[in-house]
Motif scaffolding. Structure first.
Motif, short mmCIF file in Angstrom:
data_model
loop_
_atom_site.label_atom_id
_atom_site.label_comp_id
_atom_site.label_asym_id
_atom_site.label_seq_id
_atom_site.Cartn_x
_atom_site.Cartn_y
_atom_site.Cartn_z
N ALA A 1 43.47 41.71 44.28
CA ALA A 1 44.89 41.48 44.54
C ALA A 1 45.16 41.32 46.02
O ALA A 1 45.97 40.47 46.44
N LYS A 2 44.52 42.12 46.84
CA LYS A 2 44.70 42.02 48.29
C LYS A 2 44.18 40.69 48.82
O LYS A 2 44.80 40.06 49.70
N GLN A 3 43.05 40.25 48.27
CA GLN A 3 42.50 38.96 48.70
C GLN A 3 43.42 37.80 48.31
O GLN A 3 43.64 36.88 49.10
N LEU A 4 43.95 37.86 47.11
CA LEU A 4 44.78 36.76 46.61
C LEU A 4 46.13 36.68 47.30
O LEU A 4 46.75 35.61 47.33
N THR A 5 46.61 37.80 47.85
CA THR A 5 47.94 37.80 48.49
C THR A 5 47.86 37.83 50.02
O THR A 5 48.89 37.87 50.68
N GLU A 6 46.66 37.75 50.54
CA GLU A 6 46.47 37.87 51.98
C GLU A 6 47.24 36.81 52.76
O GLU A 6 47.81 37.08 53.83
N LYS A 7 47.31 35.60 52.22
CA LYS A 7 47.95 34.49 52.94
C LYS A 7 49.40 34.26 52.52
O LYS A 7 50.04 33.31 52.97
N ASP B 1 51.70 41.25 49.55
CA ASP B 1 52.31 42.18 48.58
C ASP B 1 51.43 42.26 47.33
O ASP B 1 51.77 41.75 46.26
N TRP B 2 50.31 42.94 47.47
CA TRP B 2 49.35 43.00 46.38
C TRP B 2 49.87 43.82 45.20
O TRP B 2 49.52 43.57 44.05
N GLU B 3 50.71 44.81 45.49
CA GLU B 3 51.25 45.62 44.40
C GLU B 3 52.17 44.80 43.50
O GLU B 3 52.16 44.95 42.27
N GLN C 1 51.76 43.95 39.53
CA GLN C 1 52.86 44.15 38.59
C GLN C 1 53.12 42.88 37.77
O GLN C 1 53.40 42.95 36.57
N SER C 2 52.99 41.74 38.41
CA SER C 2 53.20 40.48 37.69
C SER C 2 52.12 40.28 36.62
O SER C 2 52.39 39.76 35.54
N VAL C 3 50.89 40.71 36.93
CA VAL C 3 49.81 40.63 35.95
C VAL C 3 50.11 41.52 34.75
O VAL C 3 49.95 41.13 33.59
N ALA C 4 50.58 42.73 35.04
CA ALA C 4 50.92 43.66 33.96
C ALA C 4 52.09 43.15 33.14
O ALA C 4 52.08 43.22 31.91
N ASP C 5 53.10 42.61 33.81
CA ASP C 5 54.27 42.09 33.10
C ASP C 5 53.90 40.95 32.16
O ASP C 5 54.44 40.82 31.06
N GLU C 6 52.95 40.13 32.59
CA GLU C 6 52.54 38.97 31.80
C GLU C 6 51.68 39.34 30.61
O GLU C 6 51.76 38.72 29.55
N ARG D 1 52.46 47.88 32.68
CA ARG D 1 51.77 48.53 33.80
C ARG D 1 50.28 48.54 33.53
O ARG D 1 49.84 48.34 32.40
N PHE D 2 49.53 48.79 34.58
CA PHE D 2 48.10 49.04 34.44
C PHE D 2 47.88 50.47 33.96
O PHE D 2 48.65 51.37 34.27
N GLY D 3 46.80 50.68 33.22
CA GLY D 3 46.36 52.03 32.93
C GLY D 3 45.57 52.58 34.09
O GLY D 3 45.02 51.83 34.91
#
Length: 263
Positions: A199-205, A209-211, A215-220, A226-228
């Motif tokens: 998540a940090k890598q994907l949001t670096e640029k 906001d990796w959190e 959250q978007s992954v969990a929502d989808e 939420r994640f367990g």
């Protein structure tokens, strides 16, 4: 609740972080002694020392690459030398993949096959005779919801985890006569260090906001939204290791916050 795990010996692979470490901690809290298996010796030995100190159990680190026959042999030798055998095997070691079927070469397929499937086969072959002589045991496989509900970007992971699930089912029918119970756990979204790193890598640029990304992954994907935590999943593993789950044989359990879309 007494799970009856005091002085049992558990071999846990992928045990230096994430789910494996959480499962090891849960077993240690119930009085089980541990053989912790991973590749990074320093982190593994730190975990073993911490669990021994906190829970008063014996915990040793076996630094080995269990994707190789030699690595499995090293784990078996340490388990026999330190404890005379094991009562519990947690096949947890594994990692995600990222490829297309058309572009992935044979070596990539072979790597994941050895890590996700053959490691479990070889460890079972090596530990089952000792479990039989000890009066029985438990083998649990950490597969994935992807074994039955695949993600498009990791076909090799999907295939090898499905194979692990079938190996678990097949092994269960062979060894239950020796009072060895085998089951499979298929987690959904569990917040491991790998998820945070990705998540940090994907949001670096894009602001970092990796959190929010997680959250978007969990929502989808998960109706629970939420994640367990690794600890939530570990609680289920500990239960399946216990005599409270004595009639659970050859099953696959989904711990996924409702992510599975089929019956």
């Amino acid at each position: 609740m007494d799970f009856g795990l005091t002085d049992k010996v558990a071999v846990v692979t992928g045990a230096s972080a994430g789910i494996g470490l959480a499962v090891a901690r849960g077993l240690a809290a119930e009085g089980a002694n541990l053989v912790l298996v991973a590749r990074q010796a320093e982190r593994l030995n730190e975990a073993a020392q911490a669990l021994s100190s906190e829970f008063g159990v014996r915990a040793v680190g076996a630094a080995a690459d269990i994707a190789t026959p030699g690595g499995v042999d090293a784990v078996l030798e340490m388990t026999t030398g330190e404890f005379g055998g094991a009562d519990i095997l947690i096949n947890n070691a594994g990692t995600g993949s990222n490829e297309t079927i058309m572009e992935a070469d044979d070596s990539r397929w072979q790597f994941y096959w050895d890590l996700h499937v053959m490691a479990a086969v070889r460890l079972a072959r090596g530990l089952v005779p000792g479990m039989k002589s000890r009066g029985g045991g438990v083998i649990l496989h950490n597969a994935s919801i992807c074994a039955v509900q695949p993600l498009w970007y990791e076909p090799i992971y999907n295939v090898t985890k499905a194979a692990l699930m079938m190996f678990s089912k097949t092994l269960s029918t062979e060894v239950i006569k020796d009072n060895i119970r085998v089951n499979c756990v298929n987690p959904g979204l569990i917040l491991t260090p790998d998820w945070v790193k990705t998540a940090k890598q994907l949001t670096e640029k894009t602001g970092g906001d990796w959190e929010a990304y997680l959250q978007s992954v969990a929502d989808e994907n998960a109706p629970i939204r939420r994640f367990g935590t690794p600890e939530e999943l570990a609680n289920f593993f500990v239960f399946l290791c216990s005599d409270k789950a004595s009639y659970s044989v050859g099953s696959s359990y989904f711990v996924d916050g409702g992510m599975l879309k089929t019956l």
